[in-house]
Enzyme design. Structure first.
Site, short mmCIF file in Angstrom:
data_model
loop_
_atom_site.label_atom_id
_atom_site.label_comp_id
_atom_site.label_asym_id
_atom_site.label_seq_id
_atom_site.Cartn_x
_atom_site.Cartn_y
_atom_site.Cartn_z
N ILE A 42 35.76 50.25 27.49
CA ILE A 42 36.67 50.25 26.85
C ILE A 42 37.57 49.13 26.88
O ILE A 42 38.07 48.99 25.81
CB ILE A 42 38.05 51.34 25.78
CG1 ILE A 42 38.30 51.44 25.07
CG2 ILE A 42 38.97 51.67 26.42
CD1 ILE A 42 38.11 53.08 23.95
N VAL B 220 40.54 58.60 35.47
CA VAL B 220 39.98 59.76 34.50
C VAL B 220 38.99 60.23 35.52
O VAL B 220 37.88 60.83 35.86
CB VAL B 220 38.33 59.29 32.98
CG1 VAL B 220 38.07 60.78 32.83
CG2 VAL B 220 39.37 59.10 32.23
N HIS C 125 31.38 52.66 38.00
CA HIS C 125 32.14 51.32 37.44
C HIS C 125 31.06 50.83 37.83
O HIS C 125 30.38 50.06 39.11
CB HIS C 125 32.63 50.74 37.81
CG HIS C 125 33.71 51.49 37.43
ND1 HIS C 125 34.80 51.35 36.20
CD2 HIS C 125 34.95 52.67 37.85
CE1 HIS C 125 36.24 52.32 36.19
NE2 HIS C 125 35.62 53.36 36.82
N HIS D 292 33.11 59.13 38.27
CA HIS D 292 31.83 57.92 37.18
C HIS D 292 31.60 56.84 37.89
O HIS D 292 32.71 56.47 39.03
CB HIS D 292 32.25 57.92 35.69
CG HIS D 292 33.65 57.36 36.18
ND1 HIS D 292 35.20 58.31 36.13
CD2 HIS D 292 34.15 56.19 36.25
CE1 HIS D 292 36.55 57.74 36.43
NE2 HIS D 292 35.92 56.60 36.35
#
Ligand code: AMP
Length: 116
Positions: free
Chosen positions: A31, A97, A103, A101
């Site tokens: 985002i 977060v 990137h 994950h």
């Protein structure tokens, strides 16, 4: 299940621009992109909060995160020029977060690590 913002994206409870999906990984646009292409690759199953929480039996899943990013980069024509993959871990790594994950950053030359 340890719920997170990314869990809500995986379950389509909040919107995201999904650009990649396979059996166990979802890829969606960040985002707040830090490069012309900035995609996050997240495991869809049980939440691993940080890389430090990963166990040896999750090595395959972590490897598949990398391969998903590479596959996406090839598909989008980003592989020849190259790209960067990054996984932040906890406070000093800049993780915000707590749902592991990867990137993928691409689309322009990126600053060299350690450059003044
Ligand atoms: P990290 O700081 O490594 O934990 O990465 C978390 C990333 O999630 C940041 O780059 C954020 O910009 C991104 N992010 C936060 N909320 C959203 C959202 N709703 N959709 C897509 N990306 C998000």
């Amino acid at each position: 299940m340890n719920d997170t913002l990314f869990g809500k994206i995986i379950r389509r409870e909040i919107p995201a621009t999904v650009v990649y999906e396979n059996d166990d990984i979802l890829g969606f646009k960040d985002i707040a992109p830090q490069a012309p292409v900035h995609v996050l690759f997240v495991p869809k199953g049980e939440v691993i909060p940080t890389l430090d929480d990963a166990t040896p039996d999750q090595a395959g899943l972590l490897g598949r995160l990398m391969l998903a990013a590479a596959e996406y980069a090839r598909r989008e024509g980003l592989a020849k020029d190259g790209y960067r993959v990054v996984m932040n871990c906890r406070d000093h790594g800049g993780q915000t977060v707590y749902h592991v994950h990867l990137h993928l950053l691409a689309g322009a030359p990126l600053g060299h690590f350690g450059a003044a």
